[in-house]
Design a protein around this motif. Structure first.
Motif, PDB file in Angstrom:
ATOM      1  N   GLY A  83       5.269  82.189 -84.388  1.00 22.67           N
ATOM      2  CA  GLY A  83       5.490  81.433 -83.160  1.00 22.67           C
ATOM      3  C   GLY A  83       4.971  82.135 -81.914  1.00 22.67           C
ATOM      4  N   HIS A  84       4.429  83.334 -82.069  1.00 22.46           N
ATOM      5  CA  HIS A  84       3.880  84.075 -80.933  1.00 22.46           C
ATOM      6  C   HIS A  84       2.370  84.187 -81.080  1.00 22.46           C
ATOM      7  N   ARG A  85       1.676  84.332 -79.972  1.00 20.79           N
ATOM      8  CA  ARG A  85       0.213  84.423 -80.017  1.00 20.79           C
ATOM      9  C   ARG A  85      -0.264  85.787 -80.500  1.00 20.79           C
ATOM     10  N   ASN A  86       0.525  86.815 -80.283  1.00 18.74           N
ATOM     11  CA  ASN A  86       0.111  88.168 -80.633  1.00 18.74           C
ATOM     12  C   ASN A  86       1.011  88.740 -81.725  1.00 18.74           C
ATOM     13  N   GLN A  87       0.437  89.621 -82.533  1.00 19.77           N
ATOM     14  CA  GLN A  87       1.185  90.304 -83.587  1.00 19.77           C
ATOM     15  C   GLN A  87       1.707  91.634 -83.060  1.00 19.77           C
TER      16      GLN A  87
END
Length: 135
Positions: free
Chosen positions: A47-51
């Motif tokens: 659900g987030h753009r970055n890991q």
């Protein structure tokens, strides 16, 4: 192995906040963070753009294009995370990273300038200690 990309902002933060890295180059930082990403605890980032990666107390995020977007040192270590020292050494050698922790044998360690310098310091301190104890 694809290297992570690092911005000047991340480079400046790393130089100013990670001990012993004041003079690190952009290329060296890309090597180190690539290695660290492979060894880090990978946070569930659904659900987030970055890991999010947590390499001990160094946390950083990487976008899908392989660019480090955010970095912070002196965070809490992930519970249960330990550094795989053998994999650390293997990745360091593969990426050409030379630091004291990369080498496992005395013969390999003596090939680096850092270890030669450290060896001389140790010899100097031992010699001084022996002189003080003898006197």
């Amino acid at each position: 192995m694809d290297l992570l990309k690092v911005s000047d902002k991340v480079l400046d933060y790393y130089r100013n906040n990670v001990r012993g890295n004041e003079d690190i180059t952009l290329e060296q930082l890309e090597w180190k963070l690539t290695r660290n990403m492979k060894l880090a605890y990978k946070e569930d980032s659904e659900g987030h753009r970055n890991q999010m990666y947590k390499y001990g107390s160094l946390w950083f995020t990487v976008c899908s294009r392989g660019k480090v977007r955010w970095i912070k040192n002196k965070c809490n270590k992930p519970i249960g995370w330990t550094l795989d020292k053998k994999e650390y050494i293997r990745l360091s050698k593969e990426l050409g990273i030379e630091d004291y922790n990369t080498y496992t044998t005395v013969e390999e360690a003596q090939k680096t300038n850092w270890n030669k310098f450290k060896g001389k310091l140790t010899q100097g301190f031992t010699s001084l200690k022996n002189k003080l104890n003898a006197g």
